[in-house]
Design a protein around this motif. Structure first.
Motif, PDB file in Angstrom:
ATOM      1  N   PRO A   1     -18.571   1.667  42.995  1.00  0.00           N
ATOM      2  CA  PRO A   1     -20.073   1.790  42.629  1.00  0.00           C
ATOM      3  C   PRO A   1     -19.646   3.315  40.694  1.00  0.00           C
ATOM      4  CG  PRO A   1     -20.501   1.544  44.656  1.00  0.00           C
ATOM      5  CD  PRO A   1     -18.620   2.137  44.774  1.00  0.00           C
ATOM      6  N   HIS A   2     -19.612   4.020  41.293  1.00  0.00           N
ATOM      7  CA  HIS A   2     -19.832   4.845  40.197  1.00  0.00           C
ATOM      8  C   HIS A   2     -18.773   4.824  39.153  1.00  0.00           C
ATOM      9  CE1 HIS A   2     -20.898   8.952  42.886  1.00  0.00           C
ATOM     10  NE2 HIS A   2     -21.591   8.254  42.520  1.00  0.00           N
ATOM     11  N   LEU A   3     -17.416   4.117  39.161  1.00  0.00           N
ATOM     12  CA  LEU A   3     -16.495   3.003  38.653  1.00  0.00           C
ATOM     13  C   LEU A   3     -17.511   2.547  37.067  1.00  0.00           C
ATOM     14  CD1 LEU A   3     -13.671   2.398  39.881  1.00  0.00           C
ATOM     15  CD2 LEU A   3     -13.341   4.124  38.701  1.00  0.00           C
ATOM     16  N   LEU A   4     -18.465   1.926  37.653  1.00  0.00           N
ATOM     17  CA  LEU A   4     -18.865   0.838  36.881  1.00  0.00           C
ATOM     18  C   LEU A   4     -20.025   2.428  35.802  1.00  0.00           C
ATOM     19  CD1 LEU A   4     -20.161  -1.104  39.482  1.00  0.00           C
ATOM     20  CD2 LEU A   4     -18.875  -2.039  37.729  1.00  0.00           C
ATOM     21  N   GLN A   5     -20.760   3.319  35.589  1.00  0.00           N
ATOM     22  CA  GLN A   5     -21.443   3.906  35.011  1.00  0.00           C
ATOM     23  C   GLN A   5     -19.858   5.273  34.241  1.00  0.00           C
ATOM     24  OE1 GLN A   5     -23.006   5.129  39.071  1.00  0.00           O
ATOM     25  NE2 GLN A   5     -23.699   2.738  38.141  1.00  0.00           N
ATOM     26  N   ALA A   6     -19.216   4.995  34.793  1.00  0.00           N
ATOM     27  CA  ALA A   6     -18.100   5.763  33.914  1.00  0.00           C
ATOM     28  C   ALA A   6     -18.100   5.070  32.827  1.00  0.00           C
ATOM     29  CB  ALA A   6     -16.859   5.714  34.408  1.00  0.00           C
ATOM     30  N   LEU A   7     -17.169   5.992  31.774  1.00  0.00           N
ATOM     31  CA  LEU A   7     -16.607   5.486  29.923  1.00  0.00           C
ATOM     32  C   LEU A   7     -15.802   4.698  30.694  1.00  0.00           C
ATOM     33  CD1 LEU A   7     -17.408   6.156  26.821  1.00  0.00           C
ATOM     34  CD2 LEU A   7     -15.468   7.411  27.214  1.00  0.00           C
ATOM     35  N   HIS A   8     -16.169   3.403  29.499  1.00  0.00           N
ATOM     36  CA  HIS A   8     -14.709   1.918  29.676  1.00  0.00           C
ATOM     37  C   HIS A   8     -14.574   1.429  31.186  1.00  0.00           C
ATOM     38  CE1 HIS A   8     -14.275   3.226  25.792  1.00  0.00           C
ATOM     39  NE2 HIS A   8     -13.802   4.329  25.358  1.00  0.00           N
ATOM     40  N   ARG A   9     -15.660   2.275  31.745  1.00  0.00           N
ATOM     41  CA  ARG A   9     -15.676   1.487  33.478  1.00  0.00           C
ATOM     42  C   ARG A   9     -14.054   2.363  34.489  1.00  0.00           C
ATOM     43  NH1 ARG A   9     -17.995  -4.335  33.992  1.00  0.00           N
ATOM     44  NH2 ARG A   9     -20.116  -3.542  34.306  1.00  0.00           N
ATOM     45  N   THR A  10     -13.689   3.096  33.899  1.00  0.00           N
ATOM     46  CA  THR A  10     -12.105   3.706  34.037  1.00  0.00           C
ATOM     47  C   THR A  10     -12.396   5.042  34.052  1.00  0.00           C
ATOM     48  OG1 THR A  10     -11.044   2.484  32.580  1.00  0.00           O
ATOM     49  CG2 THR A  10      -9.915   4.372  32.676  1.00  0.00           C
TER      50      THR A  10
ATOM     51  N   ARG B   1      -5.236   6.004  36.775  1.00  0.00           N
ATOM     52  CA  ARG B   1      -5.804   4.752  35.603  1.00  0.00           C
ATOM     53  C   ARG B   1      -6.616   4.517  36.191  1.00  0.00           C
ATOM     54  NH1 ARG B   1      -6.967   2.172  30.768  1.00  0.00           N
ATOM     55  NH2 ARG B   1      -5.578   0.879  31.920  1.00  0.00           N
ATOM     56  N   VAL B   2      -7.764   4.011  37.343  1.00  0.00           N
ATOM     57  CA  VAL B   2      -8.568   3.528  37.896  1.00  0.00           C
ATOM     58  C   VAL B   2      -9.096   2.825  36.754  1.00  0.00           C
ATOM     59  CG1 VAL B   2     -10.067   3.258  39.961  1.00  0.00           C
ATOM     60  CG2 VAL B   2      -8.378   4.973  39.479  1.00  0.00           C
ATOM     61  N   ARG B   3      -9.619   1.883  36.434  1.00  0.00           N
ATOM     62  CA  ARG B   3     -10.293   0.283  35.924  1.00  0.00           C
ATOM     63  C   ARG B   3     -11.518   0.132  36.941  1.00  0.00           C
ATOM     64  NH1 ARG B   3     -11.132  -4.166  32.502  1.00  0.00           N
ATOM     65  NH2 ARG B   3      -8.836  -4.369  33.228  1.00  0.00           N
ATOM     66  N   HIS B   4     -12.374  -0.160  36.334  1.00  0.00           N
ATOM     67  CA  HIS B   4     -13.618  -1.180  36.971  1.00  0.00           C
ATOM     68  C   HIS B   4     -13.301  -2.416  36.270  1.00  0.00           C
ATOM     69  CE1 HIS B   4     -16.830  -3.322  40.077  1.00  0.00           C
ATOM     70  NE2 HIS B   4     -16.136  -1.953  40.488  1.00  0.00           N
ATOM     71  N   GLY B   5     -12.819  -3.569  37.355  1.00  0.00           N
ATOM     72  CA  GLY B   5     -12.754  -5.262  36.207  1.00  0.00           C
ATOM     73  C   GLY B   5     -14.109  -5.706  36.648  1.00  0.00           C
TER      74      GLY B   5
END
Ligand code: ZN
Length: 166
Positions: free
Chosen positions: A7-16, A39-43
């Motif tokens: 869930p933290h990824l959703l707040q990250a820049l570019h969800r990444t 690189r981990v991106r939340h899609g």
């Protein structure tokens, strides 16, 4: 262990989130640390994980059993399906075909274990056949000539072997 709370990824820049590695990977015998970037991106409904990097791995040659080092370049990516409940059994079978690249499923509320994933990718990159050199042969028994040949059938074979050897 480097794990990302999904869930933290959703707040990250570019969800990444980008992870930089310069570490030895536990349980993987390498000569040098693994150096690279992940690189981990939340899609939304999936994670897209990609990694680029390299290490020098210590392998044991299949024929001669000697240890040798081999450079291992990693440049791969994977889609990991996210779901609130990880119970993939409840999914209709069709989804597996439609999403054939989505080989793994994680809980959208859970963690992504970056180091384990990296370990998996590196393990997959290790060649199945391990050869220290192009012409590597199994070790020959050095004392062939000193061993007295008692069986006549073997002496014939020995003669043939001598003819064939350069
Ligand atoms: Zn060898």
């Amino acid at each position: 262990m480097q794990a990302i709370y999904i869930p933290h990824l959703l707040q990250a820049l570019h969800r990444t989130q980008t992870l930089v590695f310069d570490d030895f990977i536990p349980e993987l015998e390498t000569l040098t640390p693994f150096r690279g970037k992940m690189r981990v991106r939340h899609g939304g409904t999936f994670l897209q994980v990609s990694v680029k990097g390299e290490t020098i791995i210590t392998l044991t040659c299949d024929p001669c059993l000697q240890q040798y080092n081999r450079r291992l370049n990693l440049d791969t990516s994977e889609i990991i399906w996210l779901d609130k409940d990880v119970d993939i059994q409840s999914y209709p079978q069709e989804r597996e075909i439609a999403w054939e690249d989505l080989s793994e499923t994680l809980s959208s509320e859970g963690h992504f274990d970056a180091q384990s994933w990296l370990y998996e990718q590196l393990s997959l990159a290790v060649p199945l056949r391990q050869l220290c050199g192009k012409d590597c042969q199994p070790p020959t028994t050095e004392n062939d000539e000193n061993t007295p040949i008692t069986d006549g059938r073997w002496s014939g074979l020995e003669a043939l072997k001598r003819q064939l050897s350069p």
